[in-house]
Design a protein around this motif. Structure first.
Motif, PDB file in Angstrom:
ATOM      1  N   THR A 295      88.924  67.990   9.104  1.00 23.87           N
ATOM      2  CA  THR A 295      89.611  67.216  10.142  1.00 23.87           C
ATOM      3  C   THR A 295      88.697  66.843  11.303  1.00 23.87           C
ATOM      4  N   ASP A 296      87.625  67.630  11.549  1.00 18.41           N
ATOM      5  CA  ASP A 296      86.831  67.413  12.752  1.00 18.41           C
ATOM      6  C   ASP A 296      87.750  67.506  13.975  1.00 18.41           C
ATOM      7  N   ALA A 297      88.732  68.425  13.900  1.00 16.61           N
ATOM      8  CA  ALA A 297      89.752  68.519  14.957  1.00 16.61           C
ATOM      9  C   ALA A 297      89.112  68.921  16.277  1.00 16.61           C
TER      10      ALA A 297
ATOM     11  N   ILE B  85      78.558  75.501  12.720  1.00 10.53           N
ATOM     12  CA  ILE B  85      77.961  74.620  13.730  1.00 10.53           C
ATOM     13  C   ILE B  85      77.985  73.203  13.177  1.00 10.53           C
ATOM     14  N   GLU B  86      78.123  72.233  14.058  1.00  7.69           N
ATOM     15  CA  GLU B  86      77.857  70.849  13.678  1.00  7.69           C
ATOM     16  C   GLU B  86      76.508  70.522  14.310  1.00  7.69           C
ATOM     17  N   CYS B  87      75.459  70.697  13.516  1.00  6.38           N
ATOM     18  CA  CYS B  87      74.095  70.609  14.040  1.00  6.38           C
ATOM     19  C   CYS B  87      73.578  69.173  13.950  1.00  6.38           C
TER      20      CYS B  87
ATOM     21  N   SER C 286      78.097  65.833   7.535  1.00  9.82           N
ATOM     22  CA  SER C 286      79.299  65.309   8.207  1.00  9.82           C
ATOM     23  C   SER C 286      79.316  63.793   8.202  1.00  9.82           C
ATOM     24  N   HIS C 287      80.525  63.226   8.253  1.00  7.04           N
ATOM     25  CA  HIS C 287      80.717  61.758   8.359  1.00  7.04           C
ATOM     26  C   HIS C 287      79.453  60.990   7.934  1.00  7.04           C
ATOM     27  N   PRO C 288      79.142  61.003   6.625  1.00  6.69           N
ATOM     28  CA  PRO C 288      77.832  60.532   6.152  1.00  6.69           C
ATOM     29  C   PRO C 288      77.456  59.104   6.563  1.00  6.69           C
TER      30      PRO C 288
ATOM     31  N   ASP D 239      89.776  57.193  12.999  1.00  3.23           N
ATOM     32  CA  ASP D 239      88.865  56.051  13.143  1.00  3.23           C
ATOM     33  C   ASP D 239      87.547  56.260  12.387  1.00  3.23           C
ATOM     34  N   ARG D 240      87.416  57.378  11.684  1.00  4.33           N
ATOM     35  CA  ARG D 240      86.223  57.581  10.846  1.00  4.33           C
ATOM     36  C   ARG D 240      86.575  57.453   9.360  1.00  4.33           C
ATOM     37  N   LEU D 241      87.363  58.384   8.827  1.00  6.05           N
ATOM     38  CA  LEU D 241      87.673  58.438   7.390  1.00  6.05           C
ATOM     39  C   LEU D 241      86.407  58.128   6.593  1.00  6.05           C
TER      40      LEU D 241
ATOM     41  N   ASP E 106      81.023  73.641  16.579  1.00  7.42           N
ATOM     42  CA  ASP E 106      80.795  72.908  17.814  1.00  7.42           C
ATOM     43  C   ASP E 106      79.455  72.186  17.751  1.00  7.42           C
ATOM     44  N   HIS E 107      79.239  71.310  18.754  1.00  9.49           N
ATOM     45  CA  HIS E 107      78.036  70.487  18.767  1.00  9.49           C
ATOM     46  C   HIS E 107      76.799  71.258  19.221  1.00  9.49           C
ATOM     47  N   THR E 108      75.631  70.648  19.001  1.00  9.44           N
ATOM     48  CA  THR E 108      74.361  71.175  19.516  1.00  9.44           C
ATOM     49  C   THR E 108      73.861  70.214  20.611  1.00  9.44           C
TER      50      THR E 108
ATOM     51  N   ALA F 160      75.667  69.261   8.982  1.00  8.38           N
ATOM     52  CA  ALA F 160      74.580  68.504   9.601  1.00  8.38           C
ATOM     53  C   ALA F 160      75.081  67.090   9.877  1.00  8.38           C
ATOM     54  N   SER F 161      74.775  66.595  11.083  1.00  8.37           N
ATOM     55  CA  SER F 161      75.351  65.313  11.510  1.00  8.37           C
ATOM     56  C   SER F 161      74.333  64.414  12.178  1.00  8.37           C
ATOM     57  N   VAL F 162      74.395  63.132  11.835  1.00  4.38           N
ATOM     58  CA  VAL F 162      73.675  62.114  12.599  1.00  4.38           C
ATOM     59  C   VAL F 162      74.624  61.612  13.676  1.00  4.38           C
ATOM     60  N   HIS F 163      74.217  61.720  14.946  1.00  3.77           N
ATOM     61  CA  HIS F 163      75.019  61.126  16.019  1.00  3.77           C
ATOM     62  C   HIS F 163      74.251  60.019  16.732  1.00  3.77           C
ATOM     63  N   GLY F 164      73.054  60.327  17.248  1.00  2.00           N
ATOM     64  CA  GLY F 164      72.292  59.290  17.961  1.00  2.00           C
ATOM     65  C   GLY F 164      71.357  58.547  17.021  1.00  2.00           C
TER      66      GLY F 164
HETATM   67 ZN   LIG Z   1      80.227  64.504  14.460  1.00  2.00          ZN
END
Ligand SMILES: [Zn+2]
Ligand SMILES: [Zn+2]
Length: 539
Positions: free
Chosen positions: A498-500, A382-384, A437-439, A475-477, A343-345, A407-411
């Protein structure tokens, strides 16, 4: 008449498309589209729920949509939709969109000319009547006339996402006993060439059936053994009806990229693909590799059945729709040995994120689920979020407790290349991180890739023993095929995830694995083909 989920969703979507033209209330249109998505993804027969008077239990179904659903299930049709279809002529809308006109403009044009079908529109154009329509000048007329008489295989203005492309092409192929070909068969991330190949001595019946399919609203091209139809969205779908003794040849031609096929020509006539390749004295080539010219021995690519677990999914703790146990049970039913809950942080912002306290409370729920699901294993993950300065969004001691850290970049994705690369590099240096994640952070058709120096990321990932994700959201792949290949050449392993955000979302593993295959991945290169022990105790 049995109405399955896909049929119900198709009808609601058609209703939404037509409402958009006449009503213009965007909220109603969006509500129907959302309901259609929910129904398409539902894991149970929605018709039964509707018949039992429980349609309102579905997300996004209010009284208005419920009434239409009941009508559809009870009578097999929605009267208002049939009325709209008569009034608005979806074939004209489909043709208009295909010609580059907006849906409203298509309807205006049709009304001004007094035409009701695509053929009548062609006749009107041929007779030079287009110019009589207010707002159509000589330039527009020339463009429309040219487009109406176009011979070459058309391309949609923007590619279709792979899941929608499969739905469309797979549905057409199944209805015609044909085989999906074109970009979907190569699992391209955005599909432009949508094709189906059928086998028949006499092409008339297949072409007729194609023209009558609910997905196809108009034919824009027809030759003896080929036709192009368009959907109400204006998306062209190509039909090839091959003679049985040449079916394999037609399928090879309709599947590979133009460069790939050109390099094999002249192709021998053969009834199936294996025979084509045999006659060329080449090994059969998986469709995912038919991009650049290639005549060699393909590697043994990873297959969906090699996957032993999913390492990235969400639950109701953040923005997922199912509980830890529901996700775990569904993963077990798919034949997996493990599932990491990631889950997200809090820094993710738009949705709820887990604080250190939440992470520890979730641990209890995961432990309880594991008691019920053993020997299947739900992993604490975790998706940190990676903060702007490269620090992670949870303290090291919390991360250290977890069994799988993404580890994920979102913002803040608009950073210059050097800053973005430094930010990600910093995060990968944290010993708790197992996967990025989704580099590249793209959304297909909506947001370009981040300016991240992948070569540098590969170096750091290799040093730190971090894997790179192939995110299976349609929409990512991300990584995409070309980048998977670069990562593997650099020696960096990948994870197919999957990031389901729901139980049906776990099915996107097919998209992730296919994307990895486009990057020439073998099962050894994919971390989650390994047994649980290897995930828990990396070498
Ligand atoms: Zn993400
Ligand atoms: Zn995620």
């Amino acid at each position: 008449m049995p109405v399955d989920n896909a049929q119900i969703a198709d009808r609601l979507q058609a209703f939404a498309a037509l409402l958009e033209l006449v009503d213009g209330n965007p909220y109603t249109v969006r509500a129907y589209r959302r309901a259609a998505e929910t129904i398409r993804g539902a894991a149970f027969p929605v018709a039964e729920l509707v018949a039992a008077g429980r349609a309102r239990e579905l997300r996004g179904v209010g009284p208005g949509i419920e009434a239409r659903l009941r009508e559809l299930v009870e009578t097999g049709t929605i009267a208002e939709l049939a009325e709209l279809e008569r009034e608005v002529a979806p074939d004209l809308v489909g043709l208009g969109r295909y010609l580059g006109l907006g849906a409203k403009r298509s309807v205006e044009l049709a009304r001004a000319l007094g035409v009701r079908t695509a053929d009548e529109l062609r006749e009107a154009a041929a007779a030079g009547r287009l110019q009589s329509v207010p707002g159509v000048g000589p330039k527009t007329e020339a463009r429309l006339v040219e487009a109406l008489s176009r011979e070459a295989a058309p391309e949609p203005r923007r590619g279709l996402l792979l899941n929608r492309a499969w739905e469309l092409v797979g549905g057409v192929a199944a209805a015609l006993d044909g085989v999906p070909a074109g970009d979907v068969r190569r699992w391209r991330d955005s599909c432009e060439r949508l094709a189906v190949v059928c086998s028949a001595g006499d092409p008339v019946v297949a072409t007729q059936r194609f023209a009558e399919l609910p997905q196809i609203v108009a034919l824009v091209e027809q030759r003896e053994r080929a036709a192009v139809g368009v959907t109400v969205e204006g998306v062209p779908v190509e039909l090839v009806v091959a003679e049985p003794e040449r079916f394999g040849t037609a399928l090879v031609r309709a599947t590979g990229s133009p460069q790939y096929v050109a390099a094999l020509e002249p192709l021998p006539d053969a009834p199936d693909e294996e025979a084509v390749y045999r006659a060329l004295d080449l090994p059969w080539c998986p469709p995912e590799l038919r991009e650049a010219p290639f005549r060699g021995e393909p590697p043994a690519l990873v297959q969906p059945r090699d996957i032993r677990g999913d390492l990235h999914c969400h639950t109701t703790w953040s923005d997922g729709r199912a509980s830890v146990e529901e996700m775990g049970r569904a993963a077990r039913e798919r034949g997996y040995d493990y599932l990491a809950i990631c889950d997200h942080t809090p820094a993710v912002g738009a949705v709820r994120g887990l604080t250190p306290d939440d992470v520890r409370r979730q641990a209890d729920e995961i432990a309880a689920a594991n008691e019920r699901l053993a020997p299947f294993r739900v992993l604490r993950g975790i998706e940190c979020d990676i903060l702007a300065d490269g620090r992670l969004d949870l303290p090291d001691d919390v991360l250290g407790e977890l069994e799988w850290v993404q580890a994920s970049v979102h913002g803040g994705q608009r950073m210059p290349r050097a800053d973005m690369t430094r930010r990600v590099e910093e995060a990968l240096r944290n010993p708790a991180v197992r996967c990025l994640s989704h580099p590249k952070g793209r959304y297909i058709n909506r947001r370009p890739e981040n300016a991240l120096d992948l070569e540098r990321v590969f170096e750091v990932a290799l040093e730190e023993g971090v894997a790179l994700e192939v995110n299976g959201l349609p929409d990512r792949l991300d990584l995409r095929g070309e980048h998977v290949r670069d990562a593997l050449r650099a020696g960096v392993p990948i994870v197919c995830s999957t990031d389901a955000h729901s139980v049906p979302g776990l099915a996107n593993m097919t998209l992730s694995v296919a994307t990895a295959r486009r990057g020439w991945a073998t099962s050894e290169a994919v971390v989650n083909t390994r047994p649980l022990d290897a995930i828990l105790e990396p070498s």
